[in-house]
Design an enzyme around this catalytic site. Sequence first.
Site, PDB file in Angstrom:
ATOM      1  N   MET A 161       0.844  -1.194   0.000  1.00 21.70           N
ATOM      2  CA  MET A 161       0.000   0.000   0.000  1.00 21.70           C
ATOM      3  C   MET A 161       0.878   1.243   0.000  1.00 21.70           C
ATOM      4  O   MET A 161       1.716   1.436   0.862  1.00 21.70           O
ATOM      5  CB  MET A 161      -0.908   0.009   1.228  1.00 21.70           C
ATOM      6  CG  MET A 161      -1.875   1.194   1.256  1.00 21.70           C
ATOM      7  SD  MET A 161      -3.122   1.064   2.543  1.00 21.70           S
ATOM      8  CE  MET A 161      -2.118   1.285   4.006  1.00 21.70           C
ATOM      9  N   CYS A 162       0.691   2.093  -0.991  1.00 23.55           N
ATOM     10  CA  CYS A 162       1.372   3.384  -1.088  1.00 23.55           C
ATOM     11  C   CYS A 162       0.338   4.434  -1.454  1.00 23.55           C
ATOM     12  O   CYS A 162      -0.789   4.121  -1.820  1.00 23.55           O
ATOM     13  CB  CYS A 162       2.464   3.351  -2.154  1.00 23.55           C
ATOM     14  SG  CYS A 162       3.804   2.178  -1.824  1.00 23.55           S
ATOM     15  N   GLY A 163       0.719   5.691  -1.370  1.00 27.45           N
ATOM     16  CA  GLY A 163      -0.185   6.767  -1.721  1.00 27.45           C
ATOM     17  C   GLY A 163       0.369   7.609  -2.844  1.00 27.45           C
ATOM     18  O   GLY A 163       1.549   7.981  -2.830  1.00 27.45           O
TER      19      GLY A 163
END
Length: 296
Positions: A1-3
């Site tokens: 999970m990254c943004g």
Amino acid sequence: MCGIVGLHLRDAALYPRLGELLTGMLCEMEDRGQDSAGVAVYGDREWSPEGHSSVSLLEVAEDVAGLADAVSVSLGSPVAGQRLGDTTVLTAASGDLLEAVRAVRPDVLVAGFGSDVTVLKGVGHPRALAASWGLAKAQGWQGVGHTRMATESAVTPSGAHPYAVGPDQCLVHNGSFANHATIRRDLRAAGVRFDSENDTEVGARFVAHQLEQGRDVETALKELCSTFDGFYTLLVSNSDSFAVVRDAIACKPAVIAETDAWVAMASEYRALSDLPGVEHARIWEPEPEVVYAWTR
């Protein structure tokens, strides 16, 4: 999970607020990745003066003034330097700046280069990094940001996004490329150099290689979709364009919003919720393998 966050400004009246708006967007995505972060800012003339080349460098231990002086001698013209957090930014009124930097420091990590872009990357909490860069004061017409939760490689400045491997180009990525090792091998055989083992760098190098061969961004991203296996949302930008694409099953989240004044994208809507006029924006989730692109 990254943004992922990105903001492309159409209204020049908003240019002085680019850094402020990008900071808010980036910090909203901090819980999607807190081990490192980075931004690419287009058009800030304090960081990248008009008519100059700029190079962003990572892991530079020596005094900035001393490095700038050494590169000045190699280049044969004055070089200015500044430290922004953990990133060293050199500028000069010469298109040969990158070559001069590599002549002086052949093993230096280049985070970005060009005539319009400044790339800032670091290890640590996104909010603290944004403050260390003075990001809120930045100006310009376009910005891209990324908060990282490492899955494919070590937590280092070189593993942080954006990956800016072509002139005024950058790519950020949420997801994972399954066949990156094979594509890295093929690109190396074609003479492409790599600075990390990060799978995202393979995507960035692939796109840059396509652009070097004369393809436009949309064609390059369509070729990426047919070549890479895995799940991903990508944002690719250069001085004149801003493009988004997702994999065939659209596994990773993304939302796009558009008004007459700006185009923005983020991994989640909350990163867009404070943009001026967002209540009047057209908002949608990008379709699988459809390339959405805008130009200045």
